[in-house]
Design a protein around this motif. Structure first.
Motif, PDB file in Angstrom:
ATOM      1  N   UNK A   1     -10.650  16.981  20.932  1.00 16.40           N
ATOM      2  CA  UNK A   1     -11.468  16.610  20.285  1.00 16.40           C
ATOM      3  C   UNK A   1     -10.534  16.233  18.728  1.00 16.40           C
ATOM      4  N   UNK A   2     -10.037  17.427  18.383  1.00 12.59           N
ATOM      5  CA  UNK A   2      -9.458  17.823  16.757  1.00 12.59           C
ATOM      6  C   UNK A   2      -8.046  16.715  17.163  1.00 12.59           C
ATOM      7  N   UNK A   3      -7.326  16.797  17.875  1.00 12.81           N
ATOM      8  CA  UNK A   3      -6.341  16.174  18.225  1.00 12.81           C
ATOM      9  C   UNK A   3      -6.640  14.447  17.354  1.00 12.81           C
ATOM     10  N   UNK A   4      -7.339  14.000  18.168  1.00  9.97           N
ATOM     11  CA  UNK A   4      -7.590  12.532  18.295  1.00  9.97           C
ATOM     12  C   UNK A   4      -8.762  12.462  16.733  1.00  9.97           C
ATOM     13  N   UNK A   5      -9.540  13.029  16.191  1.00 11.25           N
ATOM     14  CA  UNK A   5     -10.198  12.885  14.955  1.00 11.25           C
ATOM     15  C   UNK A   5      -8.922  12.846  13.933  1.00 11.25           C
ATOM     16  N   UNK A   6      -7.808  14.143  13.927  1.00 12.69           N
ATOM     17  CA  UNK A   6      -6.878  14.004  13.101  1.00 12.69           C
ATOM     18  C   UNK A   6      -6.450  12.871  12.825  1.00 12.69           C
ATOM     19  N   UNK A   7      -6.050  11.892  14.259  1.00  9.10           N
ATOM     20  CA  UNK A   7      -5.010  11.188  13.966  1.00  9.10           C
ATOM     21  C   UNK A   7      -6.123   9.353  13.327  1.00  9.10           C
ATOM     22  N   UNK A   8      -6.990   9.859  13.412  1.00 11.98           N
ATOM     23  CA  UNK A   8      -8.346   8.409  12.948  1.00 11.98           C
ATOM     24  C   UNK A   8      -8.019   9.036  11.738  1.00 11.98           C
ATOM     25  N   UNK A   9      -8.824   9.780  11.193  1.00 13.86           N
ATOM     26  CA  UNK A   9      -8.575   9.744   9.932  1.00 13.86           C
ATOM     27  C   UNK A   9      -7.159   9.718   9.355  1.00 13.86           C
ATOM     28  N   UNK A  10      -6.000   9.665   9.835  1.00 16.86           N
ATOM     29  CA  UNK A  10      -5.261   9.943   9.056  1.00 16.86           C
ATOM     30  C   UNK A  10      -4.436   7.641   9.281  1.00 16.86           C
ATOM     31  N   UNK A  11      -4.954   7.520  10.025  1.00 18.16           N
ATOM     32  CA  UNK A  11      -5.010   6.242  10.086  1.00 18.16           C
ATOM     33  C   UNK A  11      -6.084   5.155   8.877  1.00 18.16           C
ATOM     34  N   UNK A  12      -7.630   5.463   8.904  1.00 22.48           N
ATOM     35  CA  UNK A  12      -7.958   4.877   8.333  1.00 22.48           C
ATOM     36  C   UNK A  12      -7.569   5.482   6.462  1.00 22.48           C
ATOM     37  N   UNK A  13      -7.055   6.768   6.322  1.00 20.28           N
ATOM     38  CA  UNK A  13      -6.951   6.699   5.272  1.00 20.28           C
ATOM     39  C   UNK A  13      -5.443   5.946   4.337  1.00 20.28           C
ATOM     40  N   UNK A  14      -4.971   6.499   6.025  1.00 19.98           N
ATOM     41  CA  UNK A  14      -4.048   5.063   5.348  1.00 19.98           C
ATOM     42  C   UNK A  14      -4.041   3.747   4.810  1.00 19.98           C
ATOM     43  N   UNK A  15      -5.033   2.826   5.544  1.00 17.79           N
ATOM     44  CA  UNK A  15      -5.616   1.691   5.080  1.00 17.79           C
ATOM     45  C   UNK A  15      -6.238   1.718   4.092  1.00 17.79           C
ATOM     46  N   UNK A  16      -6.826   2.924   3.867  1.00 15.54           N
ATOM     47  CA  UNK A  16      -7.581   3.234   2.324  1.00 15.54           C
ATOM     48  C   UNK A  16      -6.897   3.684   1.237  1.00 15.54           C
ATOM     49  N   UNK A  17      -5.657   4.031   1.467  1.00 17.08           N
ATOM     50  CA  UNK A  17      -5.311   3.992   0.333  1.00 17.08           C
ATOM     51  C   UNK A  17      -4.021   2.819   0.056  1.00 17.08           C
ATOM     52  N   UNK A  18      -4.259   1.963   1.202  1.00 20.24           N
ATOM     53  CA  UNK A  18      -3.122   0.495   1.601  1.00 20.24           C
ATOM     54  C   UNK A  18      -4.294  -0.207   0.453  1.00 20.24           C
ATOM     55  N   UNK A  19      -5.072  -0.437   0.765  1.00 22.40           N
ATOM     56  CA  UNK A  19      -6.160  -0.929   0.148  1.00 22.40           C
ATOM     57  C   UNK A  19      -6.672  -0.782  -1.985  1.00 22.40           C
ATOM     58  N   UNK A  20      -6.792   0.939  -1.729  1.00 22.92           N
ATOM     59  CA  UNK A  20      -7.128   0.690  -3.096  1.00 22.92           C
ATOM     60  C   UNK A  20      -5.701   1.556  -4.223  1.00 22.92           C
ATOM     61  N   UNK A  21      -4.711   0.823  -3.557  1.00 20.47           N
ATOM     62  CA  UNK A  21      -3.759   0.871  -4.579  1.00 20.47           C
ATOM     63  C   UNK A  21      -3.378  -0.071  -5.258  1.00 20.47           C
ATOM     64  N   UNK A  22      -2.929  -0.680  -6.527  1.00 17.18           N
ATOM     65  CA  UNK A  22      -2.513  -2.127  -6.889  1.00 17.18           C
ATOM     66  C   UNK A  22      -1.409  -2.923  -6.612  1.00 17.18           C
TER      67      UNK A  22
END
Length: 165
Positions: free
Chosen positions: A83-104
């Motif tokens: 479960x931890x590995x799955x949560x880490x993978x999901x967190x990394x994917x969503x945080x990457x997209x968030x960083x792409x969206x928030x970067x100018x």
């Protein structure tokens, strides 16, 4: 009111909004967008499937007929790693997209890894992307963080029980 037009040199598949839509539609990452009950059910399924690996390992360490509590605690902790590995993978994917969206400024590749370019988002694109990041992705990341905290608290509770055996 007429919207201004802009030329976006970023290839379609590398545009942050399209990356967000693709991630949101992906079956694995879509789990985070489900309602709480469905989300928890998916995590419980992952935990149960992880028992297929953790159970035999725990049984080899603690015979279930002699040490049932140790077997359950050890197997549960081992299954929680899945479960931890799955949560880490999901967190990394969503945080990457968030960083792409928030970067100018967006980095992109025109035709390959050797010719990277940057593009500065116009104000209207940046504000749209910030809205998506704050109102769509931030709650998903908060849910994942709450899941991490719950998992860690469960593991700590198991550790406390283990120490009293």
């Amino acid at each position: 009111m007429e919207a201004s037009t802009y030329v976006c040199p970023v290839p379609t598949e590398q545009q942050p909004l399209n990356e967000y839509e693709e991630l949101k539609a992906a079956g694995f990452f879509k789990t985070c967008t489900l309602n709480w009950q469905q989300y928890i059910n998916k995590l419980v399924w992952i935990w149960g499937i992880s028992w297929l690996i953790a159970g035999p390992v725990a049984a080899a360490s603690f015979a279930p007929h002699k040490y049932i509590i140790q077997f359950i605690l050890c197997g549960s902790a081992g299954a929680s790693v899945g479960v931890l590995l799955v949560l880490v993978r999901m967190y990394l994917g969503w945080s990457y997209i968030k960083s792409r969206l928030t970067t100018a400024t967006i980095f992109y590749e025109e035709s390959g890894w050797y010719d990277g370019q940057t593009w500065t988002k116009p104000a209207e694109v940046l504000s749209r992307d910030l809205l998506i990041a704050n109102y769509q992705i931030k709650p998903i990341l908060q849910r994942l963080q709450q899941s991490f905290i719950s998992l860690v608290l469960g593991l700590l509770a198991g550790t406390v029980v283990w120490n009293f055996l």
